[in-house]
Design an enzyme around this catalytic site. Structure first.
Site, PDB file in Angstrom:
ATOM      1  N   ILE A  13       0.835  -1.210   0.000  1.00 39.45           N
ATOM      2  CA  ILE A  13       0.000   0.000   0.000  1.00 39.45           C
ATOM      3  C   ILE A  13       0.869   1.259   0.000  1.00 39.45           C
ATOM      4  CG2 ILE A  13      -1.764   1.268   1.293  1.00 39.45           C
ATOM      5  CD1 ILE A  13      -2.799  -1.526   2.275  1.00 39.45           C
ATOM      6  N   ASP A  32      11.461   2.491   5.022  1.00 40.46           N
ATOM      7  CA  ASP A  32      11.098   1.081   5.203  1.00 40.46           C
ATOM      8  C   ASP A  32      12.339   0.351   5.703  1.00 40.46           C
ATOM      9  OD1 ASP A  32       8.545  -0.626   3.655  1.00 40.46           O
ATOM     10  OD2 ASP A  32      10.211  -1.768   4.511  1.00 40.46           O
ATOM     11  N   ASN A  33      12.137  -0.677   6.527  1.00 37.26           N
ATOM     12  CA  ASN A  33      13.295  -1.470   6.965  1.00 37.26           C
ATOM     13  C   ASN A  33      13.463  -2.737   6.126  1.00 37.26           C
ATOM     14  OD1 ASN A  33      11.256  -3.083   7.884  1.00 37.26           O
ATOM     15  ND2 ASN A  33      12.097  -3.417   9.925  1.00 37.26           N
ATOM     16  N   ASP A  62      13.993   2.089  10.527  1.00 34.51           N
ATOM     17  CA  ASP A  62      13.051   1.292  11.310  1.00 34.51           C
ATOM     18  C   ASP A  62      12.171   2.233  12.141  1.00 34.51           C
ATOM     19  OD1 ASP A  62      11.918  -0.488  13.276  1.00 34.51           O
ATOM     20  OD2 ASP A  62      13.498  -1.906  12.735  1.00 34.51           O
ATOM     21  N   ALA A  84       3.771   1.706   7.607  1.00 38.32           N
ATOM     22  CA  ALA A  84       4.660   0.627   8.105  1.00 38.32           C
ATOM     23  C   ALA A  84       3.949  -0.165   9.193  1.00 38.32           C
ATOM     24  CB  ALA A  84       5.947   1.228   8.661  1.00 38.32           C
ATOM     25  N   TYR A 151      -3.015  -8.854  16.259  1.00 38.49           N
ATOM     26  CA  TYR A 151      -2.853  -7.817  15.225  1.00 38.49           C
ATOM     27  C   TYR A 151      -3.924  -6.729  15.388  1.00 38.49           C
ATOM     28  CZ  TYR A 151      -3.256  -5.634  10.590  1.00 38.49           C
ATOM     29  OH  TYR A 151      -3.358  -4.725   9.555  1.00 38.49           O
ATOM     30  N   ILE A 192      -6.050 -13.359  -2.357  1.00 37.77           N
ATOM     31  CA  ILE A 192      -6.229 -13.136  -3.800  1.00 37.77           C
ATOM     32  C   ILE A 192      -4.931 -13.414  -4.558  1.00 37.77           C
ATOM     33  CG2 ILE A 192      -6.663 -11.329  -5.545  1.00 37.77           C
ATOM     34  CD1 ILE A 192      -8.912 -10.291  -3.712  1.00 37.77           C
TER      35      ILE A 192
HETATM   36  N1  LIG Z   1      -3.237  -5.209   2.902  1.00 38.33           N
HETATM   37  C1  LIG Z   1      -4.366  -5.172   3.592  1.00 38.33           C
HETATM   38  O1  LIG Z   1      -5.345  -5.864   3.266  1.00 38.33           O
HETATM   39  C2  LIG Z   1      -4.498  -4.274   4.807  1.00 38.33           C
HETATM   40  C3  LIG Z   1      -5.747  -4.221   5.443  1.00 38.33           C
HETATM   41  C4  LIG Z   1      -5.894  -3.402   6.543  1.00 38.33           C
HETATM   42  C5  LIG Z   1      -4.835  -2.627   6.993  1.00 38.33           C
HETATM   43  N2  LIG Z   1      -3.632  -2.707   6.368  1.00 38.33           N
HETATM   44  C6  LIG Z   1      -2.543  -1.868   6.880  1.00 38.33           C
HETATM   45  O2  LIG Z   1      -2.002  -1.141   5.789  1.00 38.33           O
HETATM   46  C7  LIG Z   1      -0.609  -0.910   6.009  1.00 38.33           C
HETATM   47  C8  LIG Z   1       0.181  -1.409   4.811  1.00 38.33           C
HETATM   48  O3  LIG Z   1      -0.052  -2.807   4.662  1.00 38.33           O
HETATM   49  P1  LIG Z   1       0.463  -3.630   3.411  1.00 38.33           P
HETATM   50  O4  LIG Z   1      -0.548  -4.642   3.070  1.00 38.33           O
HETATM   51  O5  LIG Z   1       0.972  -2.688   2.374  1.00 38.33           O
HETATM   52  O6  LIG Z   1       1.679  -4.426   4.079  1.00 38.33           O
HETATM   53  P2  LIG Z   1       3.207  -4.558   3.609  1.00 38.33           P
HETATM   54  O7  LIG Z   1       3.811  -5.589   4.501  1.00 38.33           O
HETATM   55  O8  LIG Z   1       3.265  -4.777   2.153  1.00 38.33           O
HETATM   56  O9  LIG Z   1       3.788  -3.129   3.937  1.00 38.33           O
HETATM   57  C9  LIG Z   1       4.261  -2.765   5.229  1.00 38.33           C
HETATM   58  C10 LIG Z   1       5.695  -2.288   5.076  1.00 38.33           C
HETATM   59  O10 LIG Z   1       6.167  -1.900   6.370  1.00 38.33           O
HETATM   60  C11 LIG Z   1       7.524  -2.281   6.450  1.00 38.33           C
HETATM   61  N3  LIG Z   1       7.900  -2.438   7.842  1.00 38.33           N
HETATM   62  C12 LIG Z   1       7.626  -3.465   8.683  1.00 38.33           C
HETATM   63  N4  LIG Z   1       8.204  -3.239   9.867  1.00 38.33           N
HETATM   64  C13 LIG Z   1       8.854  -2.061   9.774  1.00 38.33           C
HETATM   65  C14 LIG Z   1       9.648  -1.315  10.674  1.00 38.33           C
HETATM   66  N5  LIG Z   1       9.884  -1.737  11.919  1.00 38.33           N
HETATM   67  N6  LIG Z   1      10.175  -0.134  10.256  1.00 38.33           N
HETATM   68  C15 LIG Z   1       9.952   0.313   8.976  1.00 38.33           C
HETATM   69  N7  LIG Z   1       9.219  -0.372   8.073  1.00 38.33           N
HETATM   70  C16 LIG Z   1       8.666  -1.535   8.477  1.00 38.33           C
HETATM   71  C17 LIG Z   1       7.615  -3.600   5.704  1.00 38.33           C
HETATM   72  O11 LIG Z   1       8.948  -3.893   5.277  1.00 38.33           O
HETATM   73  C18 LIG Z   1       6.643  -3.387   4.549  1.00 38.33           C
HETATM   74  O12 LIG Z   1       7.314  -2.951   3.382  1.00 38.33           O
HETATM   75  C19 LIG Z   1      -0.269  -1.602   7.329  1.00 38.33           C
HETATM   76  O13 LIG Z   1      -0.360  -0.650   8.350  1.00 38.33           O
HETATM   77  C20 LIG Z   1      -1.369  -2.627   7.474  1.00 38.33           C
HETATM   78  O14 LIG Z   1      -1.577  -2.953   8.844  1.00 38.33           O
HETATM   79  C21 LIG Z   1      -3.443  -3.515   5.282  1.00 38.33           C
END
Ligand SMILES: NC(=O)c1ccc[n+]([C@@H]2O[C@H](COP(=O)([O-])OP(=O)(O)OC[C@H]3O[C@@H](n4cnc5c(N)ncnc54)[C@H](O)[C@@H]3O)[C@@H](O)[C@H]2O)c1
Length: 317
Positions: A13, A32-33, A62, A84, A151, A192
């Site tokens: 996202i 991003d980490n 981080d 993140a 979570y 998906i």
């Molecule tokens: N994908 C979904 O369906 C969904 C639904 C509801 C909420 N969300 C929220 O949307 C946001 C993005 O989700 P996503 O699906 O893109 O997940 P994703 O895992 O693709 O993206 C999250 C990113 O955060 C980075 N990250 C993790 N720990 C970190 C840290 N300590 N420091 C810096 N970066 C860090 C990861 O490397 C990753 O690139 C998140 O907050 C997630 O909880 C996602």
């Protein structure tokens, strides 16, 4: 040119929001980490899509490191989109500590650094997981929040910090509760993506429970649209707003749609229910419409067809 930080900018996202901001003329800084929850190479490819825009940059950092957040979210930063997280309900059931550390402490650090830097607005990625078991559907924002996974607890705690930072310190913060997001570059652990790749390879799909559980699957373009609204609408501070498609389908129907689009007859193995997973989700998008003018555009069939086309062109995705 506004300067905008996107945490989790190498993720699914965050990279799409980063791309949209760069196209809208922002000087984007992705943080991003490159956590290895899923392939860091997948994340590097996401970053490359954003870095194609002029003025975009990437910093490996981080969010659990307050010093690093203070350095990056400096006085010249206008907006912060905080994506993140350690995602994944099932992951959190196995290890509740990491989601707490990244999602709660990480959010607190981003809020504190943003407050000190005087940013104009923080937009926080929250989740439909904050609701837990449905007492009624669709979920409106007044529905009780009783998360049923670690979570969900971590995302709810982060949301509360956002509200309290607005109420106590006056910083502009809005949380968006995303409902099951899908689209190009999506996380490979999500249904998906998994189902599409299995069907393309003529492999058996594993479905948890009996497949009658329903989800409001939301296309990434609608998620990006809601985020971009928050750059121009100054209402909604301290609030948490649903961002969904406003339509739910069962997992069985999802498999059927994907089979039709890909042109194969799905073979399904039903396995045990997963702890922490809710039975049904469905977003009431009324508050988002009233407060920030958000309405979803993309219906599930159109979104799935586009996703399958993308997956065919990106078989490593
Ligand atoms: N994908 C979904 O369906 C969904 C639904 C509801 C909420 N969300 C929220 O949307 C946001 C993005 O989700 P996503 O699906 O893109 O997940 P994703 O895992 O693709 O993206 C999250 C990113 O955060 C980075 N990250 C993790 N720990 C970190 C840290 N300590 N420091 C810096 N970066 C860090 C990861 O490397 C990753 O690139 C998140 O907050 C997630 O909880 C996602």
């Amino acid at each position: 040119m506004p300067k905008t930080v996107v945490t989790g900018g190498a993720g699914f996202i965050g990279s799409h929001i980063g791309e949209a901001l760069a196209k809208a003329g922002h000087q984007v800084v992705l943080i991003d980490n490159l956590d290895d929850y899923y392939s860091p190479d997948h994340k590097r490819r996401n970053v490359a899509c954003v870095l194609a825009a002029p003025g975009a940059s990437f910093v490996k950092a981080d969010v659990t490191d307050l010093g690093a957040m203070r350095e990056i979210i400096s006085r010249d930063v206008d907006y912060v989109f905080h994506e993140a997280a350690q995602p994944g309900v099932r992951f959190s059931v196995k290890d509740p500590f990491k989601p707490n550390n990244v999602n709660v402490i990480g959010t607190l650090n981003v809020l504190q650094a943003s407050l000190e830097a005087g940013v104009k607005r923080v937009v926080n990625a929250s989740s439909s997981s904050v609701y837990g078991k449905a007492e009624y559907l669709p979920f409106d924002e007044g529905h009780p929040t009783q998360p049923i996974s670690p979570y969900g607890v971590s995302k709810l705690a982060a949301e509360h910090y956002c509200r309290v930072f607005h109420e106590v310190y006056g910083i502009s913060v809005v949380s968006l509760r995303y409902f099951s997001v899908y689209g190009p570059r999506m996380r490979p652990d999500l249904a998906i993506s998994l189902f599409t790749r299995k069907l393309m390879n003529n492999e058996v799909i594993q479905v948890f429970g009996d497949g009658t559980q329903t989800r409001d699957f939301t296309h990434i373009d609608d998620i990006v649209k809601a985020n971009m609204k928050l750059l121009t609408v100054d209402k909604a501070d301290g609030k948490a707003i649903n961002v969904g498609a406003g339509n739910a389908i069962s997992v069985n129907d999802l498999v059927r749609h994907l089979g039709e689009i890909i042109g194969v007859k799905p073979e399904v193995a039903y396995i045990g229910k997963q702890k922490g997973e809710t039975e049904h989700t469905l977003a009431d998008c009324g508050l988002g419409q009233r407060l920030i003018g958000f309405t979803p555009d993309i219906d599930i069939r159109t979104g799935l067809e586009a996703f399958v086309r993308w997956q065919r062109d990106n078989l490593t995705g």
